[in-house]
Design an enzyme around this catalytic site. Structure first.
Site, PDB file in Angstrom:
ATOM      1  N   TYR A 156      -3.726   1.916 -43.706  1.00 40.76           N
ATOM      2  CA  TYR A 156      -3.452   1.341 -45.017  1.00 40.76           C
ATOM      3  C   TYR A 156      -4.606   0.392 -45.387  1.00 40.76           C
ATOM      4  O   TYR A 156      -5.037  -0.413 -44.549  1.00 40.76           O
ATOM      5  CB  TYR A 156      -2.119   0.583 -44.938  1.00 40.76           C
ATOM      6  CG  TYR A 156      -1.769  -0.197 -46.162  1.00 40.76           C
ATOM      7  CD1 TYR A 156      -1.353   0.449 -47.330  1.00 40.76           C
ATOM      8  CD2 TYR A 156      -1.834  -1.590 -46.178  1.00 40.76           C
ATOM      9  CE1 TYR A 156      -1.028  -0.273 -48.460  1.00 40.76           C
ATOM     10  CE2 TYR A 156      -1.497  -2.321 -47.304  1.00 40.76           C
ATOM     11  CZ  TYR A 156      -1.105  -1.654 -48.449  1.00 40.76           C
ATOM     12  OH  TYR A 156      -0.778  -2.371 -49.561  1.00 40.76           O
ATOM     13  N   ASP A 176       2.678   1.051 -37.035  1.00 41.99           N
ATOM     14  CA  ASP A 176       3.140   0.843 -38.406  1.00 41.99           C
ATOM     15  C   ASP A 176       3.943   2.089 -38.789  1.00 41.99           C
ATOM     16  O   ASP A 176       3.387   3.169 -38.968  1.00 41.99           O
ATOM     17  CB  ASP A 176       1.917   0.646 -39.315  1.00 41.99           C
ATOM     18  CG  ASP A 176       2.295   0.385 -40.765  1.00 41.99           C
ATOM     19  OD1 ASP A 176       3.400   0.775 -41.178  1.00 41.99           O
ATOM     20  OD2 ASP A 176       1.458  -0.192 -41.483  1.00 41.99           O
ATOM     21  N   LYS A 193       8.651  -0.729 -48.979  1.00 42.45           N
ATOM     22  CA  LYS A 193       8.640   0.706 -49.230  1.00 42.45           C
ATOM     23  C   LYS A 193      10.049   1.279 -49.011  1.00 42.45           C
ATOM     24  O   LYS A 193      10.946   0.937 -49.753  1.00 42.45           O
ATOM     25  CB  LYS A 193       7.575   1.365 -48.352  1.00 42.45           C
ATOM     26  CG  LYS A 193       6.240   0.589 -48.314  1.00 42.45           C
ATOM     27  CD  LYS A 193       5.532   0.521 -49.651  1.00 42.45           C
ATOM     28  CE  LYS A 193       4.368  -0.473 -49.690  1.00 42.45           C
ATOM     29  NZ  LYS A 193       3.381  -0.368 -48.642  1.00 42.45           N
TER      30      LYS A 193
HETATM   31  C1  LIG Z   1       2.372  -1.231 -48.117  1.00 39.10           C
HETATM   32  C2  LIG Z   1       1.959  -1.044 -46.720  1.00 39.10           C
HETATM   33  C3  LIG Z   1       1.614  -2.140 -45.913  1.00 39.10           C
HETATM   34  C4  LIG Z   1       1.567  -3.552 -46.425  1.00 39.10           C
HETATM   35  O1  LIG Z   1       2.828  -4.029 -46.785  1.00 39.10           O
HETATM   36  P1  LIG Z   1       3.081  -5.095 -47.962  1.00 39.10           P
HETATM   37  O2  LIG Z   1       4.557  -5.221 -47.975  1.00 39.10           O
HETATM   38  O3  LIG Z   1       2.510  -4.525 -49.211  1.00 39.10           O
HETATM   39  O4  LIG Z   1       2.389  -6.349 -47.547  1.00 39.10           O
HETATM   40  C5  LIG Z   1       1.284  -1.882 -44.585  1.00 39.10           C
HETATM   41  N1  LIG Z   1       1.275  -0.636 -44.100  1.00 39.10           N
HETATM   42  C6  LIG Z   1       1.594   0.434 -44.840  1.00 39.10           C
HETATM   43  C7  LIG Z   1       1.550   1.796 -44.237  1.00 39.10           C
HETATM   44  C8  LIG Z   1       1.939   0.278 -46.178  1.00 39.10           C
HETATM   45  O5  LIG Z   1       2.227   1.348 -46.917  1.00 39.10           O
END
Ligand SMILES: *Cc1c(COP(=O)(O)O)cnc(C)c1O
Length: 386
Positions: A102, A174, A199
């Site tokens: 990301y 992640d 998300k």
């Molecule tokens: C959006 C996202 C992040 C960061 O998260 P935020 O809530 O925007 O700080 C990290 N990793 C992935 C895969 C993401 O899609």
């Protein structure tokens, strides 16, 4: 309680533990909590940064989703990531990371953490041996994202965790794209799993948050200390909103996946499409690994149009239902051009190195009626020709 949906709905919200038998966790806004006497030993809640009953209820629910012992909630995915790094690393420590992360994660690593003396090496982690070769004397952590954003590349969590544990390295995954409904990295050997709650867990594009789940007591104690010491906590209201979102995670993910599969197949057969990236397609080079480590393939896909940037711009600007927007994982379908939007902070060379072409379009497939979504995509293809 064993089933995913039962846990998602009930953990952290047991009426017998609520003061009035609430079926839904109340929002506790108080920043401070009164003691009965000065000498009372410190137990229970003291100050809301250190601990809050609503956040605590969410943290129990988060842990249950990843079959973890502990959960921690943060004010964003990046706040969760920063806290992991600050809690577990120090100057001159080294991290081996997947090269297709990301964009915000790479920015945190390269533009913030490197200033504090933490070193990063990026490798194509589709091949576990590339991770092994990058491990150095001062390596402390392996950082993976799988599937990745935006090319849906996969890392073999089990194989990489085995390599990492020969050297006592901490494996962070992640898991934002798959969601805990389709993949549980801790069960595959990872030490820490993190989510951008913004998300799929929140799921309605109305709350920014982050989560970390772990089993190890020592790692948890360090993270818990730094959650309070750094202070990037999730608010009580947002904690409640995330709990509300999580209750429907299973039904949403089923529908996201069903719609994504239909759209992936539709795009794959379209004459104006060069290539589709979706782990659920048998044409995906790591489809077998996806079947092995995931229970489903999720709602994210991307595709390359025949043509270049101009065609891609016309395509996305012709759509009516798909919102032209960054982010992902909400009930509504979103579409974007990584080269100009989510991955614009990378140079063209960096993008090309990981395989992000100018004509690449990323889609977060929502849970609308799929026929309407396909009709909207038809508009996009007609738009190219105008
Ligand atoms: C959006 C996202 C992040 C960061 O998260 P935020 O809530 O925007 O700080 C990290 N990793 C992935 C895969 C993401 O899609």
């Amino acid at each position: 309680m064993k089933g995913f949906s039962t846990k998602a709905i009930h953990v952290g919200e047991d009426p017998s533990e609520m003061q009035h038998g609430d079926v839904v966790s109340p929002i506790h806004l108080s920043t401070t909590f009164a003691k009965k006497s000065v000498r009372e030993v410190e137990e229970g809640y003291v100050y809301s940064r250190s601990g809050n009953p609503t956040r605590n209820n969410l943290e129990k629910k988060l842990a249950a989703l990843e079959n973890a012992k502990y959960g921690l909630a943060f004010s964003s995915g990046l706040a969760a990531e920063s806290t992991i790094l600050l809690a577990l690393l120090k100057k001159r420590d080294h991290v081996v990371a997947f090269d297709d992360l990301y964009g915000g994660t790479k920015r945190l690593f390269n533009q913030v953490m490197e200033r504090f003396g933490i070193e990063f090496t990026y490798v194509d982690a589709r091949e576990p041996e590339n991770v092994r070769s990058a491990i150095k004397e001062n390596t402390k952590m392996i950082w993976l994202e799988t599937p990745t954003n935006p090319l849906l590349k996969l890392a073999d969590i089990k194989a990489i965790s085995e390599i990492a544990h020969e050297r006592d390295l901490i494996v962070v995954v992640d898991n934002t794209f798959a969601s805990p409904y389709f993949q549980n990295p801790l069960d595959l050997g990872a030490d820490i799993v993190l989510h951008s709650v913004t998300k799929y867990l929140g799921g309605h594009s109305d709350v920014v948050g982050g989560a970390v789940m772990v089993n190890d007591d020592e790692i948890y104690e360090k993270l818990k200390f730094h959650q309070n010491a750094v202070g990037a906590i999730l608010s009580p209201f947002d904690s409640w909103l995330v709990m509300r979102g999580i209750k429907t995670l299973a039904v949403r993910m089923e529908r996201h996946e069903k719609n994504a599969m239909r759209i992936a197949k539709y795009l794959e057969e379209h004459p104006l499409v060069e290539r589709v990236y979706y782990p659920g397609l048998s044409s995906h080079p790591q489809h077998e690994l996806a079947r092995r480590q995931m229970r489903g393939f999720g709602g994210m896909l991307s595709f390359e149009l025949k043509g270049g940037l101009e065609e891609a711009v016309k395509f996305v600007e012709s759509l009516k239902i798909f919102a032209l927007a960054e982010s992902l994982g909400g009930v509504e379908s979103l579409i974007e051009l990584p080269a100009l939007m989510t991955h614009a902070s990378l140079s063209k060379e960096e993008r090309e190195k990981v395989g992000i072409k100018d004509s690449l379009i990323r889609v977060s497939v929502g849970i609308e009626d799929v026929e309407d979504l396909i009709e909207d995509l038809e508009k996009g293809f007609r738009g190219i020709k105008q």
